[in-house]
Each structure stands twice: as structure tokens, then as C-alpha cells.
Design a protein around this motif. Sequence first.
Motif: not given
Length: 460
Positions: A14, A168-169, A173
Motif C-alpha cells: 500500500a 491500486c485497489l 485485492l
Amino acid sequence: MRRRLHLIFQTLLAVSLCMLAIPLGIATAGEATRELYIDRLADTARFAELGEPALRTSRLRGVADEMTRYNELFGIQAALLNRYGEVVASAPLALRMTPAMRASAELVISGGQLTPESAIWPWQSRPLIVGAPVVAGDELIGVALTISSTEHLRGRVFLVWISFLLVCLVALLASNAAVPWLMRWVLRPVRDLDKVARSIADGNLSSRVTLTTGPSELRGLTASFNAMSEKVEKMVENRRNFVSHASHQIRTPLTVLRLQLENVGDHLPESGKAELQSAIDEVDRLTRICHALLRFAQAEIEDPADTSVDVSELAAEAVLRWGRVAEKVDVGLSLSGVGVSARVDPDLLNQVLDALIDNAIKFSPPSGRVVVEIRARPPWAVINVVDNGCGMSREDARNALEPFWRGAGTQNVHGSGMGLAIAATLIAHSGGRLTLIPGGERGLTARVLLPIGVAGQPYV
């Protein structure tokens, strides 16, 4: 450990994505702002060229019409100002000069260069003002301005940012789905080591770790662990052999000594018979200790049988078996609870029940009471042997499961100090647990937990 590694990996990912996405988002906004500025600068320069003859000749109609068509076609405002900052032509005609427009015009008139101070962000609604000087020869005679709405620019930057966020998500995931597999692969040598350690803790001292791949640190740890396991196995085996052999070797001379003492008794006067009997009692006590040592060694060596037995039935037989002993010392002995089965060897459980009931009767006062309770507390079958005797402290309750331990006030009580230690060892080998629970000022509960089988009918 797996959770911690998962958290660390996700946090690092992240942070890395943020370190990439944030500068990229800033650069995207700045690049879009520069592109719009360059495009508007070319249009503004064209109006400055048209404004030069118009301001010299005061024929402003042509440049005003050009600005109007430009405004109608692109929706961009334009204005031509003289050297005093007065609007002489604009589109739309009733253009209201804002403080920002006047400040931009004054900057160009004073010889400055009008460039965007920073990128235009999606949350800002200010227009983009671009100015170009109108020059006749070497003399500045006015300034041309274009005032562009940034709504489209802000929307385009916002969409790009949203796409960055979605990427990014998706990456997070995807990594969240891949990390468990990665953690299993990374921690597989540790799991193998843990599995063998549990096997050794359960009594299988011959278990070893077979690790030929993986980090060199883990391979070194595996070699050290296997070496330690071999030493522990040899030490335990040597101790067992010593206890077993010593018990066997000592029993024979003790038996001979007792026979000799009994033979001596026929030649002693009555005054010496008491001391002779005291010597015989000590020999008997040593013999009991040897028997207890042998049983303790055998309890650690033998593997428990994997069978299911009716605990209530065995407890009822034990209560019946010890009933007369309890009556002789005026102690009540009873059974209560439910029918429950447990996975344990019946002979092993009989030995444990005998040791616990014997102790409870031995330390109960006259008119005392001993209750054997059977309970089902999944995943355990629970056996409580409860007495109202002298009891013991919590520290003594922990120490009482050690071999040869005797309480401060029980040194003269018949026994070897091995009964509870043997019982605890037998129960542990069956996958259970034996604990002593003080009852407060008086009394003690010996609690046995065994892996439960199938519960039966109530037994009273």
C-alpha cells in the motif's frame, strides 16, 4: 506469524502504491494544466497580433468580431485591453473584469510573464487566465487575455485519478488473494518444524524434520533441532532404562533382606521385636517405592490404546472396589454424574481412578465424604474426585504432581509420593490432563480431562 507477515506485506504494498500513485497523480494534473496553457497561449498570441493594428488605428470592430466568433465556437472568453488596463474589445461584450483578470493584465502590462502558478486540481474552480502583450515596434500598447473554464480539465484529471485508485485497489485485492499462497510457501519449512515439534511434545521422540530446501538459516535450524531431538531422545531413553533396571535390581535384595529380617525375628527377645518390625516396615516402604518407580517408567514408555470406554462404568466399578476400604475408615464414597465415553485405555483409567480415590480416602477425616463426579464438557469427558479432607495450597497442588513430593503434614502418611505423578503421566499419554484444585479452607478436587467419546444416559 502468518497474520503479521500478511499485514507487513500489505502495508508495504500500500505504501509503495501510494508513493507511485501520488506523484503520478500530481504529474498528471501538472501536465494537463501545461497542455491547456500552451493551447490557450497560441490563441491569445493570435488575438495580440490582431489587436496591434486595432489599437493603433482604433478600428476595433474586426478584433471584436473575431473574439465573438471564438467565444461562440469554444466558449472561451477573450478581451483586449489598452496600456491603461481599459477593456476596448471583449467577448462576450459585457465581460466583467474580475480582480484576477485585472491582476493578470497589470502583470503583463508591467512586463511580466503570465504563467500558471501551479497545477489546477479537481477541487479548484478558478479559470485559466492567459495573457499576451500587444506590441507596436518596441512599445507595449496593450494586452490580450483569454479566460478559459477548467471544468473539463478538472473532470479529466479526476477520472485519471479514479483510474489510478482503481488500479491500486485491484493490485491490493490481487495481492490479498495471492499473499496466503505466498505465506504458505514461505512458512512451509516452519510448519514442518512445528509439526515435528508437536509430535515430539506428544511423546513421539523419534520424529525428525526432513528439510532439504529453503533458506540456509532454516536448514541450519533444522539440523540443530534434529540434533537436539536426538539428544533428548537418548537422555529420556537412558533415564527410563536406568529407572527400570534400578527398580528391578533393587527389588531382589530388598526381598532377600525382608526374609532375613523375618528369620532373625525368631531369635530375638520380645523387647527387640518392635525395632525389628520397624526395620521390616522400612524395607516394605522401599519395595513400594521401587514398584512405583517401575510403574512410572512403564507409564512413560507404553503407548495408550486408542479405544472408547464407558467412563461411568469404570468409575462405578472403582467406587465399588474401594467401598469397603472407605467404610473401614468411616469415609462415605459415592458416584454421581452422567454416562460418558472417552478415548482411553481401560486399564490405564483404572490405575488413575485407584490412585485418586486412594488419596482422597487417605486424607479424608472420619465421617468425611468422597464423591466421584462424571461430567461431559465437550471436547472433554471430566472426572472429578472430590474430598473434604485437609486440602492443600495452590503451590502444593502444583508440586503434588511431581515424583516423590510429600506435603509438610503428610510425611508419616502411608505412600511413596509417586501415585499422582504416575496418574498425571498416564493421563497425559492419553491426550488428557490431570489437575488438582484446592477447595478453599478444606477439601481438594482431582480433575481428570479425557478426550470425549459418545455421551450416554444419566447415571446416579
